[in-house]
Design a protein around this motif. Sequence first.
Motif, PDB file in Angstrom:
ATOM      1  N   ASN A 245      -2.735  14.505  12.188  1.00  0.00           N
ATOM      2  CA  ASN A 245      -2.146  15.358  11.151  1.00  0.00           C
ATOM      3  C   ASN A 245      -2.340  14.781   9.749  1.00  0.00           C
ATOM      4  N   GLU A 246      -2.252  13.461   9.634  1.00  0.00           N
ATOM      5  CA  GLU A 246      -2.335  12.826   8.316  1.00  0.00           C
ATOM      6  C   GLU A 246      -3.771  12.549   7.883  1.00  0.00           C
ATOM      7  N   VAL A 247      -4.690  12.394   8.834  1.00  0.00           N
ATOM      8  CA  VAL A 247      -6.084  12.106   8.477  1.00  0.00           C
ATOM      9  C   VAL A 247      -7.009  13.127   9.151  1.00  0.00           C
ATOM     10  N   SER A 248      -7.370  12.872  10.407  1.00  0.00           N
ATOM     11  CA  SER A 248      -8.239  13.795  11.144  1.00  0.00           C
ATOM     12  C   SER A 248      -8.204  13.456  12.624  1.00  0.00           C
ATOM     13  N   ILE A 249      -8.679  14.366  13.449  1.00  0.00           N
ATOM     14  CA  ILE A 249      -8.738  14.122  14.895  1.00  0.00           C
ATOM     15  C   ILE A 249      -9.697  12.977  15.195  1.00  0.00           C
TER      16      ILE A 249
ATOM     17  N   LEU B 281       0.819  -1.207   0.000  1.00  0.00           N
ATOM     18  CA  LEU B 281       0.000   0.000   0.000  1.00  0.00           C
ATOM     19  C   LEU B 281       0.858   1.265   0.000  1.00  0.00           C
ATOM     20  N   SER B 282       2.000   1.211   0.716  1.00  0.00           N
ATOM     21  CA  SER B 282       2.882   2.389   0.767  1.00  0.00           C
ATOM     22  C   SER B 282       3.496   2.687  -0.598  1.00  0.00           C
TER      23      SER B 282
ATOM     24  N   TYR C 160       3.525   8.304   4.346  1.00  0.00           N
ATOM     25  CA  TYR C 160       3.933   8.564   5.735  1.00  0.00           C
ATOM     26  C   TYR C 160       2.974   7.902   6.720  1.00  0.00           C
ATOM     27  N   LEU C 161       1.686   8.009   6.474  1.00  0.00           N
ATOM     28  CA  LEU C 161       0.686   7.349   7.313  1.00  0.00           C
ATOM     29  C   LEU C 161       0.904   5.840   7.330  1.00  0.00           C
ATOM     30  N   ILE C 162       1.059   5.262   6.151  1.00  0.00           N
ATOM     31  CA  ILE C 162       1.185   3.797   6.045  1.00  0.00           C
ATOM     32  C   ILE C 162       2.478   3.304   6.677  1.00  0.00           C
ATOM     33  N   ILE C 163       3.577   3.998   6.396  1.00  0.00           N
ATOM     34  CA  ILE C 163       4.864   3.593   6.969  1.00  0.00           C
ATOM     35  C   ILE C 163       4.857   3.765   8.485  1.00  0.00           C
ATOM     36  N   SER C 164       4.188   4.791   8.982  1.00  0.00           N
ATOM     37  CA  SER C 164       4.089   4.982  10.436  1.00  0.00           C
ATOM     38  C   SER C 164       3.352   3.818  11.088  1.00  0.00           C
TER      39      SER C 164
END
Length: 267
Positions: A197-201, A43-44, A52-56
């Motif tokens: 930061n990458e998606v939402s609160i 997916l990354s 960044y989201l996926i690797i995190s």
Amino acid sequence: MKNTKVNFIKIMIGIIFLLGIILISFESNNFLILLIFMVLFTLSVVYKRNSYLIISVFIFLLSFKAYALLRHLLHLHIEDIQVVVILDRLLLSIIVLCLVLTSLCFKKPIVLGLNKPNWNNRIYFPFVTHGFHSIKISTFLIIAILGNMLVFVPLIFFLNDSEQLRNLLLFGVAFSLINAFLEELIWRGSFFSILSNEVSILYALVFTSLAFGLHHIVIGIPFFAAFSFSIGGLFFALVVIKTNSIIPAVLWHFIINMCMVFGGLII
């Protein structure tokens, strides 16, 4: 249509993350865990805009797997249960370190939440962010802590005499401080910061709260009991959002952990 697809991918990443937490916690077949990592890596590559989201998430699960393996070794080779439990909790720092290093590699901001709390913000009832009545976050926290203590105090004095309480005091403080600080630093600090930061609160609130509860399976908490801890994770997260700091949540978490130690629920 494009936004719908992007949102679906992000929700799928969150579900994969929860599945990874569960599989690692249950020490499931390594093939299934490897499959989770392969899917995330794929997916990354395919969805580079969300890399960044996926690797995190990938790094979080990898560091959580390392933590699970190391805690297993601790329990095999060290007999003193208090020492084992303290070292077990200290190992959680691996996850924080890996998340911070990942953010540095991607040159992305990460908020640990160690700033001074805003105690004057208000919590609303019945929906926290809005409702017909509100109180200061400081007042809410005092009421919540007193409520938790009221539940545990009868159990504490039923199970322990004064000497047993004294013997548990040093361990209780050490365990509770380390556990509360590192768990909040992970779930409501570093990882919450990345997801929000990458998606939402809202996304961060849902997935960190669920994963916070479910990750307790790794220390032997039954599934449904661990899942119920997600409710606590949700309240901790709301306190962090309202105060803009993990410090109030660490304090609340610390008191609950102390009660659990004296209530015989930790060792």
